[in-house]
Design a protein around this motif. Structure first.
Motif, PDB file in Angstrom:
ATOM      1  N   ALA A   1       0.834  -1.325   0.153  1.00 36.53           N
ATOM      2  CA  ALA A   1      -0.007  -0.213   0.089  1.00 36.53           C
ATOM      3  C   ALA A   1       0.742   1.290   0.018  1.00 36.53           C
ATOM      4  O   ALA A   1       0.229   2.484  -0.241  1.00 36.53           O
ATOM      5  N   GLN A   2       2.263   1.113   0.595  1.00 35.36           N
ATOM      6  CA  GLN A   2       3.077   2.229   0.419  1.00 35.36           C
ATOM      7  C   GLN A   2       3.619   2.539  -0.817  1.00 35.36           C
ATOM      8  O   GLN A   2       4.091   3.594  -1.145  1.00 35.36           O
ATOM      9  N   ASP A   3       3.496   1.592  -1.910  1.00 37.03           N
ATOM     10  CA  ASP A   3       3.936   1.547  -3.161  1.00 37.03           C
ATOM     11  C   ASP A   3       3.147   2.268  -4.248  1.00 37.03           C
ATOM     12  O   ASP A   3       3.619   2.847  -5.077  1.00 37.03           O
ATOM     13  N   VAL A   4       1.751   2.269  -4.002  1.00 34.22           N
ATOM     14  CA  VAL A   4       0.975   2.462  -5.050  1.00 34.22           C
ATOM     15  C   VAL A   4      -0.126   3.474  -4.428  1.00 34.22           C
ATOM     16  O   VAL A   4      -0.498   3.438  -3.324  1.00 34.22           O
ATOM     17  N   THR A   5      -0.913   4.033  -5.468  1.00 34.93           N
ATOM     18  CA  THR A   5      -2.021   4.961  -5.062  1.00 34.93           C
ATOM     19  C   THR A   5      -3.042   4.120  -5.834  1.00 34.93           C
ATOM     20  O   THR A   5      -2.901   3.878  -7.091  1.00 34.93           O
TER      21      THR A   5
ATOM     22  N   VAL B   1      -9.841  -1.923  -0.410  1.00 39.67           N
ATOM     23  CA  VAL B   1      -9.033  -2.514  -1.259  1.00 39.67           C
ATOM     24  C   VAL B   1      -7.802  -2.824  -0.374  1.00 39.67           C
ATOM     25  O   VAL B   1      -7.074  -2.106   0.047  1.00 39.67           O
ATOM     26  N   ILE B   2      -7.371  -4.139  -0.472  1.00 38.61           N
ATOM     27  CA  ILE B   2      -6.063  -4.893  -0.102  1.00 38.61           C
ATOM     28  C   ILE B   2      -5.507  -5.497  -1.161  1.00 38.61           C
ATOM     29  O   ILE B   2      -6.148  -6.340  -2.011  1.00 38.61           O
ATOM     30  N   LEU B   3      -4.235  -5.029  -1.122  1.00 33.81           N
ATOM     31  CA  LEU B   3      -3.278  -5.887  -2.092  1.00 33.81           C
ATOM     32  C   LEU B   3      -2.981  -7.054  -1.671  1.00 33.81           C
ATOM     33  O   LEU B   3      -2.730  -7.574  -0.506  1.00 33.81           O
ATOM     34  N   GLU B   4      -2.623  -7.882  -2.573  1.00 35.56           N
ATOM     35  CA  GLU B   4      -2.356  -9.367  -2.489  1.00 35.56           C
ATOM     36  C   GLU B   4      -0.783  -9.111  -2.019  1.00 35.56           C
ATOM     37  O   GLU B   4      -0.049  -8.595  -2.463  1.00 35.56           O
ATOM     38  N   GLY B   5      -0.648 -10.080  -0.546  1.00 32.43           N
ATOM     39  CA  GLY B   5       0.697 -10.031   0.075  1.00 32.43           C
ATOM     40  C   GLY B   5       0.800  -8.870   0.965  1.00 32.43           C
ATOM     41  O   GLY B   5       1.832  -8.703   1.422  1.00 32.43           O
ATOM     42  N   ASP B   6      -0.129  -8.039   1.145  1.00 28.78           N
ATOM     43  CA  ASP B   6      -0.103  -6.705   2.181  1.00 28.78           C
ATOM     44  C   ASP B   6      -1.317  -6.857   2.912  1.00 28.78           C
ATOM     45  O   ASP B   6      -2.473  -6.988   2.296  1.00 28.78           O
ATOM     46  N   SER B   7      -1.404  -6.404   4.149  1.00 24.34           N
ATOM     47  CA  SER B   7      -2.736  -6.600   4.983  1.00 24.34           C
ATOM     48  C   SER B   7      -3.385  -5.337   5.104  1.00 24.34           C
ATOM     49  O   SER B   7      -4.131  -5.114   5.774  1.00 24.34           O
ATOM     50  N   THR B   8      -2.481  -4.125   4.574  1.00 22.74           N
ATOM     51  CA  THR B   8      -2.957  -2.828   4.810  1.00 22.74           C
ATOM     52  C   THR B   8      -4.219  -2.386   4.092  1.00 22.74           C
ATOM     53  O   THR B   8      -4.175  -2.730   2.826  1.00 22.74           O
ATOM     54  N   VAL B   9      -5.202  -1.784   4.618  1.00 22.51           N
ATOM     55  CA  VAL B   9      -6.282  -1.507   4.007  1.00 22.51           C
ATOM     56  C   VAL B   9      -6.234  -0.054   3.393  1.00 22.51           C
ATOM     57  O   VAL B   9      -5.925   0.860   3.834  1.00 22.51           O
ATOM     58  N   ILE B  10      -6.613  -0.109   1.991  1.00 20.47           N
ATOM     59  CA  ILE B  10      -6.441   0.932   1.261  1.00 20.47           C
ATOM     60  C   ILE B  10      -8.164   1.596   0.986  1.00 20.47           C
ATOM     61  O   ILE B  10      -8.800   0.737   0.456  1.00 20.47           O
TER      62      ILE B  10
ATOM     63  N   SER C   1       6.483   4.776  -5.992  1.00 21.10           N
ATOM     64  CA  SER C   1       7.424   4.245  -5.019  1.00 21.10           C
ATOM     65  C   SER C   1       8.733   4.730  -5.483  1.00 21.10           C
ATOM     66  O   SER C   1       9.626   4.989  -4.820  1.00 21.10           O
ATOM     67  N   GLY C   2       8.806   4.904  -6.810  1.00 15.15           N
ATOM     68  CA  GLY C   2      10.316   5.373  -7.296  1.00 15.15           C
ATOM     69  C   GLY C   2      11.014   4.160  -7.848  1.00 15.15           C
ATOM     70  O   GLY C   2      12.271   4.242  -8.059  1.00 15.15           O
ATOM     71  N   HIS C   3      10.424   3.067  -7.446  1.00 15.28           N
ATOM     72  CA  HIS C   3      11.210   1.709  -7.884  1.00 15.28           C
ATOM     73  C   HIS C   3      10.231   0.537  -8.420  1.00 15.28           C
ATOM     74  O   HIS C   3       8.961   0.900  -8.057  1.00 15.28           O
ATOM     75  N   SER C   4      10.696  -0.311  -9.040  1.00 19.24           N
ATOM     76  CA  SER C   4       9.774  -1.341  -9.619  1.00 19.24           C
ATOM     77  C   SER C   4       9.415  -2.169  -8.472  1.00 19.24           C
ATOM     78  O   SER C   4       9.849  -2.600  -7.514  1.00 19.24           O
TER      79      SER C   4
ATOM     80  N   THR D   1       7.049  -0.632 -13.377  1.00 20.57           N
ATOM     81  CA  THR D   1       8.181   0.431 -12.821  1.00 20.57           C
ATOM     82  C   THR D   1       7.778   1.555 -12.334  1.00 20.57           C
ATOM     83  O   THR D   1       6.486   2.068 -12.198  1.00 20.57           O
ATOM     84  N   ALA D   2       8.756   2.747 -11.899  1.00 18.78           N
ATOM     85  CA  ALA D   2       8.458   3.718 -11.440  1.00 18.78           C
ATOM     86  C   ALA D   2       7.267   4.545 -12.328  1.00 18.78           C
ATOM     87  O   ALA D   2       7.549   4.917 -13.356  1.00 18.78           O
ATOM     88  N   GLY D   3       6.114   5.240 -11.565  1.00 14.56           N
ATOM     89  CA  GLY D   3       5.138   5.709 -12.413  1.00 14.56           C
ATOM     90  C   GLY D   3       4.205   5.152 -13.308  1.00 14.56           C
ATOM     91  O   GLY D   3       3.307   5.599 -13.768  1.00 14.56           O
ATOM     92  N   ALA D   4       4.334   3.581 -13.359  1.00 10.39           N
ATOM     93  CA  ALA D   4       3.535   2.892 -14.393  1.00 10.39           C
ATOM     94  C   ALA D   4       2.082   2.633 -13.395  1.00 10.39           C
ATOM     95  O   ALA D   4       2.020   2.138 -12.431  1.00 10.39           O
TER      96      ALA D   4
END
Length: 230
Positions: A97-101, A188-197, A123-126, A160-163
């Motif tokens: 969740a910290q990598d994407v919006t 929304v929760i991403l696979e592999g992460d428990s953070t709720v978006i 995030s600035g990285h892939s 990739t960053a920004g994709a």
């Protein structure tokens, strides 16, 4: 008479010595010229004669083949397809969740039966966006919206960053007799992460969702006709 014979013998001896000297010099000249010709052919094959062309070609041939093979290996290693690309995708860390919006927009016209989720890598990285989004529209329905198997991409989705990546979500069938409920925001929760978006529903009035008809597609790098239509 003895004097003449002695002089003739001296002249014959001198002539023999001169001939031996000239022969040795010619032999030395030939021996010294051979390495010079070889060095010229090796250092500058383009300037060599026909006799040296095969030798120059033979020496450059394997080097050219080695260079070509190395270039091919690097291309395969850097490409996104093939076994090397799949291994690289598998080792890329999973997006959190910290990598994407994540945002939502309506798809098609009224009645709005589908929305599109967009996850953008900020995030600035892939990172690798795995599986399908885990969506819950209503507090009264704790089950995740089911994922449609046919929308699953063939390869891992590496951002990739920004994709961005996309997921189509069906809200309802658009029928007037459906048990639709208004939704202004959902999780929304991403696979592999428990953070709720928390995602804001599109439109000023939100969206109408029938929990019994809701479906979601997998994350994909682009929207595809057929696989993303359900």
């Amino acid at each position: 008479m003895n004097l003449l014979r002695h002089r003739s013998l001296l002249l014959a001896t001198a002539g023999t010595a001169l001939a031996l000297t000239l022969t040795a010099c010619q032999s030395d000249d030939r021996t010294g010229s051979a390495p010079a010709a070889t060095a010229s052919a090796t250092g500058n094959p383009a300037g060599g004669g026909q006799a040296d062309t095969s030798g120059a070609t033979g020496s450059t041939g394997p080097a050219h083949s080695t260079a070509s093979k190395g270039s091919t290996d690097r291309t395969a290693g850097d490409g996104s397809t093939g076994s090397t690309g799949e291994q690289a995708s598998a080792t890329t860390r999973v997006c959190t969740a910290q990598d994407v919006t994540v945002s939502a927009a309506t798809q098609g016209g009224a009645p709005y039966t589908h929305i599109v989720l967009t996850a953008k890598n900020t995030s600035g990285h892939s990172c690798r966006l795995a599986g399908a989004p885990h969506i819950q529209f209503l507090e009264s329905h704790k089950q995740d919206v089911p994922a449609v198997a046919k929308s699953k991409p063939a390869a891992p989705v590496v951002l990739t960053a920004g994709a961005p990546a996309y997921a189509v979500v069906r809200l309802s069938d658009g029928g007037v007799d459906e048990d639709n409920e208004p939704v202004s925001a959902f999780s929304v929760i991403l696979e592999g992460d428990s953070t709720v978006i928390a995602v804001t529903a599109p439109g000023s009035a939100g969206i109408a969702v029938d929990p019994a008809k809701a479906l979601t597609g997998y994350w994909t790098p682009e929207l595809r006709n057929g696989a993303d239509e359900f």
